[in-house]
Structures are given as structure tokens and as C-alpha cells.
Design a protein around this motif. Structure first.
Motif, PDB file in Angstrom:
ATOM      1  N   UNK A 102      25.566 103.002  41.495  1.00  0.00           N
ATOM      2  CA  UNK A 102      25.314 101.812  42.319  1.00  0.00           C
ATOM      3  C   UNK A 102      26.376 101.676  43.401  1.00  0.00           C
ATOM      4  N   UNK A 103      27.631 101.944  43.043  1.00  0.00           N
ATOM      5  CA  UNK A 103      28.700 101.869  44.033  1.00  0.00           C
ATOM      6  C   UNK A 103      28.425 102.802  45.198  1.00  0.00           C
ATOM      7  N   UNK A 104      28.049 104.032  44.882  1.00  0.00           N
ATOM      8  CA  UNK A 104      27.775 105.010  45.937  1.00  0.00           C
ATOM      9  C   UNK A 104      26.611 104.555  46.811  1.00  0.00           C
ATOM     10  N   UNK A 105      25.577 104.011  46.189  1.00  0.00           N
ATOM     11  CA  UNK A 105      24.431 103.509  46.943  1.00  0.00           C
ATOM     12  C   UNK A 105      24.837 102.318  47.816  1.00  0.00           C
ATOM     13  N   UNK A 106      25.623 101.407  47.247  1.00  0.00           N
ATOM     14  CA  UNK A 106      26.061 100.234  48.011  1.00  0.00           C
ATOM     15  C   UNK A 106      26.954 100.640  49.176  1.00  0.00           C
ATOM     16  N   UNK A 107      27.793 101.618  48.964  1.00  0.00           N
ATOM     17  CA  UNK A 107      28.668 102.118  50.038  1.00  0.00           C
ATOM     18  C   UNK A 107      27.829 102.740  51.149  1.00  0.00           C
ATOM     19  N   UNK A 108      26.810 103.507  50.793  1.00  0.00           N
ATOM     20  CA  UNK A 108      25.928 104.120  51.791  1.00  0.00           C
ATOM     21  C   UNK A 108      25.164 103.048  52.565  1.00  0.00           C
ATOM     22  N   UNK A 109      24.721 102.013  51.865  1.00  0.00           N
ATOM     23  CA  UNK A 109      24.017 100.904  52.522  1.00  0.00           C
ATOM     24  C   UNK A 109      24.950 100.220  53.516  1.00  0.00           C
ATOM     25  N   UNK A 110      26.177  99.948  53.090  1.00  0.00           N
ATOM     26  CA  UNK A 110      27.146  99.290  53.969  1.00  0.00           C
ATOM     27  C   UNK A 110      27.448 100.154  55.192  1.00  0.00           C
ATOM     28  N   UNK A 111      27.599 101.446  54.984  1.00  0.00           N
ATOM     29  CA  UNK A 111      27.866 102.353  56.105  1.00  0.00           C
ATOM     30  C   UNK A 111      26.697 102.358  57.099  1.00  0.00           C
ATOM     31  N   UNK A 112      25.472 102.372  56.590  1.00  0.00           N
ATOM     32  CA  UNK A 112      24.294 102.351  57.455  1.00  0.00           C
ATOM     33  C   UNK A 112      24.219 101.049  58.238  1.00  0.00           C
ATOM     34  N   UNK A 113      24.493  99.952  57.557  1.00  0.00           N
ATOM     35  CA  UNK A 113      24.480  98.650  58.233  1.00  0.00           C
ATOM     36  C   UNK A 113      25.521  98.631  59.352  1.00  0.00           C
ATOM     37  N   UNK A 114      26.710  99.118  59.054  1.00  0.00           N
ATOM     38  CA  UNK A 114      27.766  99.129  60.068  1.00  0.00           C
ATOM     39  C   UNK A 114      27.383  99.980  61.275  1.00  0.00           C
ATOM     40  N   UNK A 115      26.701 101.088  61.039  1.00  0.00           N
ATOM     41  CA  UNK A 115      26.253 101.924  62.159  1.00  0.00           C
ATOM     42  C   UNK A 115      25.255 101.177  63.045  1.00  0.00           C
ATOM     43  N   UNK A 116      24.321 100.466  62.421  1.00  0.00           N
ATOM     44  CA  UNK A 116      23.353  99.690  63.198  1.00  0.00           C
ATOM     45  C   UNK A 116      24.037  98.558  63.950  1.00  0.00           C
ATOM     46  N   UNK A 117      24.986  97.912  63.303  1.00  0.00           N
ATOM     47  CA  UNK A 117      25.704  96.816  63.953  1.00  0.00           C
ATOM     48  C   UNK A 117      26.550  97.345  65.114  1.00  0.00           C
TER      49      UNK A 117
END
Length: 117
Positions: free
Chosen positions: A69-84
Motif C-alpha cells: 500500500x505504501x508503494x502504491x500511495x507513493x506512486x499515486x502521490x508522485x503522479x498527482x505531483x506531476x499533474x499539479x
């Protein structure tokens, strides 16, 4: 150690469904106000935030180990930051990252207080 605290903060964010949604709304409103977003940029910011908020909730509620879950959450956060980063100006993105750090610190503090109880 930092990774474990980050996971715990993300999970502590999910302590109560309605409480979680209320906290999310407060954080989102603060971000919009601080970044002084208006019009289409504000709408896009909300859309991106909502999309990733739903992904975070789904990941948090999914089956799997904490590390997965941590790895998935980190990937989600990274993707969000790229879009932002693509949406916001350089200064706005810098302010956004600072707000993220403040939110993490606040979550960490809440987790520590709940652990003491």
C-alpha cells in the motif's frame, strides 16, 4: 523510518469516512485559497485533487500489505505531483509542495497525540 511515518500519516488520514472527507475538504479549500486559484485553473486543481483522493481511498481500503500500500500511495502521490506541476506555475507549485509538507506535519502530530492516548 520516514517511509513508515509517511504511511502511518496516510492511514491516519483515513480514521473516519466523514471525518476524512471533511478534512480533505478543509485541506483543499486552504490550498485553493493559499494558491489564489480561480477559474479554469481552480476547476482543474479540484478535479486532479478529487481524482487522486479517490485513488488514495481505494488503495487504503484495498487488500495487501502495508508495504504494498505504501508503494502504491507513493506512486499515486508522485503522479498527482506531476499533474499539479504541469497545471501550476513554478511559484504556485512550490507553494503547493510547502502546503503538502505542512499537511504531513499536522498528520504526524495528530498521529503522535493519538498514540499517546
Amino acid at each position: 523510518m520516514k517511509k513508515i511515518l509517511f504511511v502511518m500519516m496516510l492511514f491516519s488520514f483515513a480514521l473516519g469516512f466523514s471525518q476524512e472527507d471533511e478534512q480533505y475538504t478543509e485541506i483543499l479549500e486552504k490550498q485553493i485559497e493559499t494558491l489564489q486559484l480561480t477559474g479554469e485553473k481552480k476547476d482543474a486543481f479540484i478535479e486532479i485533487s478529487d481524482k487522486y483522493y479517490e485513488k488514495i481511498k481505494a488503495t487504503r481500503d484495498s487488500e495487501g500489505s502495508k508495504m504494498t500500500k505504501f508503494k502504491e500511495l507513493k506512486a499515486i502521490q508522485d503522479s498527482k505531483n506531476e499533474e499539479m506541476k504541469a497545471l501550476l506555475s513554478e511559484d504556485e507549485f512550490k507553494a503547493f509542495k510547502e502546503l503538502q509538507q505542512e499537511n504531513r506535519s499536522a498528520l504526524k502530530d495528530r498521529y503522535k497525540q493519538k498514540s499517546k492516548s
